[in-house]
Design an enzyme around this catalytic site. Structure first.
Site, PDB file in Angstrom:
ATOM      1  N   GLY A   1      43.896  42.923  38.404  1.00 13.08           N
ATOM      2  CA  GLY A   1      43.733  41.709  39.206  1.00 13.08           C
ATOM      3  C   GLY A   1      42.277  41.477  39.564  1.00 13.08           C
ATOM      4  O   GLY A   1      41.365  41.832  38.812  1.00 13.08           O
ATOM      5  N   SER A   2      42.088  40.922  40.743  1.00 12.01           N
ATOM      6  CA  SER A   2      40.735  40.488  41.118  1.00 12.01           C
ATOM      7  C   SER A   2      39.753  41.637  41.274  1.00 12.01           C
ATOM      8  O   SER A   2      38.543  41.400  41.312  1.00 12.01           O
ATOM      9  CB  SER A   2      40.800  39.699  42.422  1.00 12.01           C
ATOM     10  OG  SER A   2      41.651  38.603  42.240  1.00 12.01           O
ATOM     11  N   THR A   3      40.236  42.864  41.393  1.00 17.92           N
ATOM     12  CA  THR A   3      39.267  43.962  41.517  1.00 17.92           C
ATOM     13  C   THR A   3      38.429  44.055  40.251  1.00 17.92           C
ATOM     14  O   THR A   3      37.302  44.547  40.265  1.00 17.92           O
ATOM     15  CB  THR A   3      39.968  45.318  41.750  1.00 17.92           C
ATOM     16  OG1 THR A   3      40.854  45.583  40.662  1.00 17.92           O
ATOM     17  CG2 THR A   3      40.751  45.325  43.044  1.00 17.92           C
ATOM     18  N   PHE A   4      38.972  43.540  39.124  1.00 16.19           N
ATOM     19  CA  PHE A   4      38.216  43.595  37.880  1.00 16.19           C
ATOM     20  C   PHE A   4      37.029  42.630  37.896  1.00 16.19           C
ATOM     21  O   PHE A   4      36.125  42.723  37.075  1.00 16.19           O
ATOM     22  CB  PHE A   4      39.139  43.285  36.695  1.00 16.19           C
ATOM     23  CG  PHE A   4      38.540  43.618  35.364  1.00 16.19           C
ATOM     24  CD1 PHE A   4      38.482  44.929  34.911  1.00 16.19           C
ATOM     25  CD2 PHE A   4      37.993  42.619  34.553  1.00 16.19           C
ATOM     26  CE1 PHE A   4      37.911  45.238  33.692  1.00 16.19           C
ATOM     27  CE2 PHE A   4      37.416  42.925  33.327  1.00 16.19           C
ATOM     28  CZ  PHE A   4      37.375  44.237  32.895  1.00 16.19           C
ATOM     29  N   LYS A   5      37.019  41.685  38.857  1.00 14.84           N
ATOM     30  CA  LYS A   5      35.889  40.747  38.958  1.00 14.84           C
ATOM     31  C   LYS A   5      34.579  41.483  39.184  1.00 14.84           C
ATOM     32  O   LYS A   5      33.501  40.987  38.864  1.00 14.84           O
ATOM     33  CB  LYS A   5      36.139  39.737  40.089  1.00 14.84           C
ATOM     34  CG  LYS A   5      37.230  38.725  39.726  1.00 14.84           C
ATOM     35  CD  LYS A   5      37.614  37.849  40.904  1.00 14.84           C
ATOM     36  CE  LYS A   5      38.783  36.938  40.523  1.00 14.84           C
ATOM     37  NZ  LYS A   5      39.446  36.358  41.705  1.00 14.84           N
TER      38      LYS A   5
END
Lengths: 472, 486
Positions: free
Chosen positions: B217-221
């Site tokens: 999810g957004s942690t990969f941003k």
């Protein structure tokens, strides 16, 4: 009183130097002391390893075995003064080691499936065996008297061999019908038949040897006997095959047949008998091996001893099934390695199947290792060779044949059992002489040793034929 | 008759000699293959015939070897706080269930059969000293472990805490867990427990921290932002991005949405977009950067390879075969991107430690029973994931997430905390309940002693209530507090 007996009695009382030198009773006593002491140490060792204390029964056992051994020794000294000095100590040592191992397996307790204390019984049987030994030594004045019972022996042996086939098989017999169950008491007649058959063969062959040896025609470079002389060997071959088929007892068939061929060969000095015998044995075994499922299973287990494990799912723990037995024995041998786990420190109960009879060798291999097992085989080898040496030294043909028969029967039995357990040959199911738990076996083998001892006594006795006695 | 008797005697000697040869073969030559055959139960009994060494956390053993005086097994394995430490210790079973985790991987030391112990074992055998297995000292900090386990209890999820400076694993938690004590023995109850554990739909024996991958999810941003700086596409967190209010995935007519459509993501700066977690900004950024650059950066953080700590982690995946619209989704941790909690902890740790990615490790030291060190872990740098300058920029952005953005629940007074939330869609058509993620680090002065990744699966029955900031951030906060002692 015969001349020989007279001179022996004079020999002991007057004591000429040469007579004392050939009797070797002192050597026997020394070896016997060792044969009593070694199992005692082993017994103490098992107690220390399992309970961290000396076994409570040690003093009584020490006194008992020492008394038995001493009685045996004194009886031999009195009634068979010129007997081979190694026979009694060897039997005592093997019996003692067997007792220790049976006791040790008793101590495996509930871990050994269907375990029940057996050392006590085995001790009683051993004492009875020594009793029979003493009786034979005392009562059998001359082994040649056995010759009188040639045909009686044949009849008795046949009855003994055939008897188990008329008794219903029991699950606890592990497939082979070789037991006679009388009430709560069971005997294995094959063990006694072994000796009785040797007596019959020796008596029969002594009479027929010339006809068998000389009346023959030459075929393809071999002297083949006449048909009517071939009769007995064919009859015995047929009988052993019948035993095999009806009692599914490959071991006994092999033993009796091998015994007969060996004695025939010795009596006639004709190699052709060996060839004929081997051909018949191989032919018979092939046919039976192909037709009899019990035998076929054992051959398959021999060819691939670990197949049973592959068949069983590794994730379902459960009691080992019968066909795993050779694999389990090989594991025991492998874990024992060269020096062994130490007495009392192995896990012999994993062999599971009849750990106290055939597979007791697996327990020895695990706890005493390669070293101990080789020593055991050499003890048997020595016992056999002393028997054959007795045969060489014997002054009469009957004695020679009987001693050869008894000694080679012992050798064959050891080979068939040990070869089966170590995976050298297919497993056949006999008992390891003296070591394994079982009354019949212990008693019969003590009788066997007693007869050998008597033959050796007469062979080594300084007598009226001094030239024949040289070299004994 | 003497000649044939002599021959018979030779024949008998040959029989005995054959037996001697055979035993030499069985017990001398091929003995080991029989002794070590897995079907030979002696190997198992042997292992439990003397005390097994212990697995140690924070100076205290978390395992025991209980003398049971059982006939077959003299000692039985026991576990202190078994469920809490299960992902660390694994289990070892006297039944035929086998073993896993450190119990399996360090079996040589624990059982005392390791070759390095041969000399000591031989000496002990000679002197009659009782044999004992060696100890395995882990990097686990019991306080951090407990904080993580307690915070996750009642939830399905996992947490990993690392020391970014060394790679030491401070906590390794997976819930729901199982108690290895229940399957250590041979009783019927052990068999039942084993069956129940294997049949349990919640998979209590699955080590979610190491062996399960989730869409990050957004942690990969964080990885996408790192690629932007490293490739020079943007220089500063405050650089404005070229993002439309409504972003259509390249080559499709599908519109990429943000969590709520009134978020001010249009033309947002990198920092602001991370703070409020704009999908449009980072999706477009990923598509603009292209899959090769993203893949290269992801792999620098450790994606697409396994890590042995020594327990082997599952491989975290950054896909190599996406179309441009897929890459846009990959860049925000959806689509085919998948990461283990350990992998995301490594991303946070590398950023926190100025770009240095240390090899994560669980076993600090192996010791003999006598206390002699057999091996000691030497810290190893796996690589430089990003330049120190990039790392500092990312730190600034992560701090802003916690200070002003979606990660407020992780704030700790007086401590600089950087983090990133994630709420990962999954399942067919994203119908599954989303996974709540939080990755973070805490800085004390100039030092960063801890980086954390937390994932909570199915944290609530209500889809709308699930968010990384709401569910995972408080867990991460408790873990960090335990690690830094605040």
């Amino acid at each position: 009183m015969s001349g020989a007996q007279l001179s022996s009695r004079l020999g002991r009382t007057v004591g000429p130097v040469w007579a004392g030198a050939t009797s070797r009773r002192g050597a026997e006593l020394g070896l016997l002391a060792f044969a009593v002491l070694l199992p005692l140490l082993a017994y103490a060792n098992v107690g220390l390893a399992i309970d961290h204390a000396l076994p409570a029964g040690l003093p009584l056992y020490a006194l008992g075995t020492a008394a038995l051994a001493l009685t045996a020794h004194l009886t031999v000294r009195r009634f068979a003064p010129y007997a081979d000095p190694l026979l009694l100590p060897l039997a005592t040592l093997l019996n003692g080691l067997g007792l220790v191992m049976v006791w040790r397996l008793d101590r495996a307790g509930p871990a050994l499936r269907g375990n029940s204390p057996a050392a006590g019984h085995q001790l009683v049987w051993s004492a009875l065996g020594v009793g029979l030994f003493l009786a034979v030594v005392v009562l059998l004045k001359d082994h040649r008297r056995l010759q009188r019972y040639t045909y009686t022996s044949m009849a008795l042996a046949l009855v003994l061999l055939a008897a188990p086939a008329f008794f219903p098989a029991r699950a606890s017999d592990f497939g082979a019908r070789i037991w006679l169950h009388l009430g709560g008491f069971s005997i294995q007649p094959g063990e006694f038949a072994k000796i009785i058959l040797a007596v019959f063969f020796a008596g029969f062959l002594m009479v027929k040897r010339d006809a068998l040896a000389l009346a023959s025609h030459r075929v393809l470079g071999l002297y083949l006997p006449r048909g009517r002389d071939l009769g007995p060997i064919l009859v015995v071959w047929g009988l052993s095959m019948l035993i095999l088929v009806f009692e599914t007892d490959l071991g006994s068939s092999l033993l009796f047949f091998g015994l007969f061929v060996v004695m025939l060969y010795v009596a006639t000095e004709r190699t052709s008998w060996i060839v004929v015998g081997l051909l018949l044995a191989v032919g018979g075994a092939t046919v039976v091996g192909a037709a009899e499922p019990h035998v076929r299973v054992r051959i398959q287990a021999w060819l691939d001893p670990l197949a049973a494990f592959a068949a069983r799912s590794a994730t379902t723990p459960g009691p080992p099934v019968g066909s795993e037995q050779i694999g389990q024995a090989l594991f025991a041998f492998g874990s024992g390695g060269i020096t062994g786990a130490g007495l009392g420190q192995g896990r012999s109960w994993l062999i599971g199947f009849a750990a106290k009879s055939d597979f007791i060798l697996g327990s020895f291999g695990e706890e005493l290792g390669l070293t101990g097992l080789m020593a055991l085989f050499l003890l048997y080898g020595l016992l056999v060779q002393r028997g054959l040496r007795t045969a060489l030294a014997a002054r009469d043909a009957f004695g020679k044949l009987l001693a050869t028969g008894l000694a080679s029967a012992l050798a064959l039995q050891v080979f068939v059992v040990a070869g089966g357990v170590t995976g050298l040959i297919p497993l056949t199911g006999m008992t390891m002489p003296f070591l394994a738990q079982g009354g019949s076996s212990v008693v019969a083998n003590w009788a066997l040793v007693a007869i050998l001892l008597k033959i050796s006594d007469s062979a080594r006795r300084p007598g009226p034929e001094p030239t024949r006695a040289v070299g004994t | 008759m003497n000649k044939p008797i002599r021959r018979v005697s030779v024949f008998c000697m040959v029989l005995i000699f054959a037996l001697l040869l055979r035993t030499n073969w069985v017990q001398g030559v091929v003995a080991d293959s029989y002794a070590e055959n897995p079907n030979n139960r002696r190997t198992v009994y042997d292992q439990y015939s003397y005390p097994r060494g212990n697995i140690i956390a924070g100076g205290q053993p978390i395992t025991r070897s209980d003398f049971t005086n059982g006939y077959l097994y003299k000692y039985k394995r026991g576990y202190t706080d078994g469920a809490m430490y299960a992902p660390v210790t694994g289990f070892t079973s006297q039944s035929a269930f086998g073993s896993n985790g450190l119990e399996n991987l360090e079996n040589g030391v624990l059982a005392g059969t390791d070759d390095r112990l041969f000399f000591r074992n031989s000496l002990d055998a000679l002197t009659g000293k009782q044999r004992k297995g060696g100890d395995v000292v882990t990097t686990i900090n019991p306080k951090v472990q407990k904080a993580a386990f307690d915070a996750l209890s009642g939830k399905k999820g996992a947490a990993v805490a690392l020391d970014p400076r060394t790679g030491a694993i401070l906590a390794l938690v997976s819930t729901p867990s199982y108690d290895p004590n229940t399957i250590a023995g041979t009783s019927g109850a052990d068999g039942d427990a084993w069956k129940a554990l294997n049949a349990d739909q919640n998979q209590p024996m699955l080590d979610r921290a190491l062996r399960q991958t989730y869409p990050p999810g957004s942690t990969f941003k964080l990885v996408t932002a790192a690629t932007a700086f490293e490739t020079g596409k943007y220089q500063n967190p405050d650089d404005q991005t070229d993002t439309p209010d409504q972003y259509i995935l390249p080559g499709t007519s599908t519109q990429l949405h943000n969590d709520s459509d009134d978020e001010d993501c249009g033309q947002a700066t990198l920092k602001h977009a991370l703070t409020i977690s704009c999908n449009t900004v980072y999706g477009k950024l990923g598509a603009d950067l292209g899959k090769e650059k993203l893949q290269a950066q992801a792999e620098k953080f450790g994606f697409n390879s396994t890590v042995d700590i020594p327990i082997r982690s599952a491989k975290s995946v950054y896909p190599t075969d996406s179309t441009p619209d897929g890459t846009a989704m990959d860049a925000i941790g959806q689509h085919n991107t998948a990461a283990t909690p350990l992998q995301m902890a490594m991303v946070a740790a590398a950023i926190a430690d100025n770009g240095k990615l240390m090899q994560p490790y669980l076993v600090d030291e192996e010791r003999s029973a006598g206390g002699t060190t057999l091996s000691k872990h030497a810290e190893k740098q796996l690589g430089q994931a990003v330049s120190p300058a990039t790392a500092q920029k990312l730190q600034q952005m992560m701090v802003d997430v916690v200070q002003n953005g979606t990660g407020r629940n992780a704030r700790i007074d007086g401590v600089e905390v950087g983090g990133k939330t994630g709420t990962a869609q999954h399942g067919t058509d994203n119908k599954g309940l989303p996974f709540a993620w939080f990755v973070s680090y805490a800085k004390v002065g100039a030092d960063t002693p801890v980086a954390v990744a937390v994932v909570v699966e199915d944290g609530s029955a209500q889809r709308g209530e699930i968010s990384g900031g709401g569910l995972a951030a408080p867990v991460a906060k408790l873990i960090m507090q335990a690690a830094i002692g605040r």
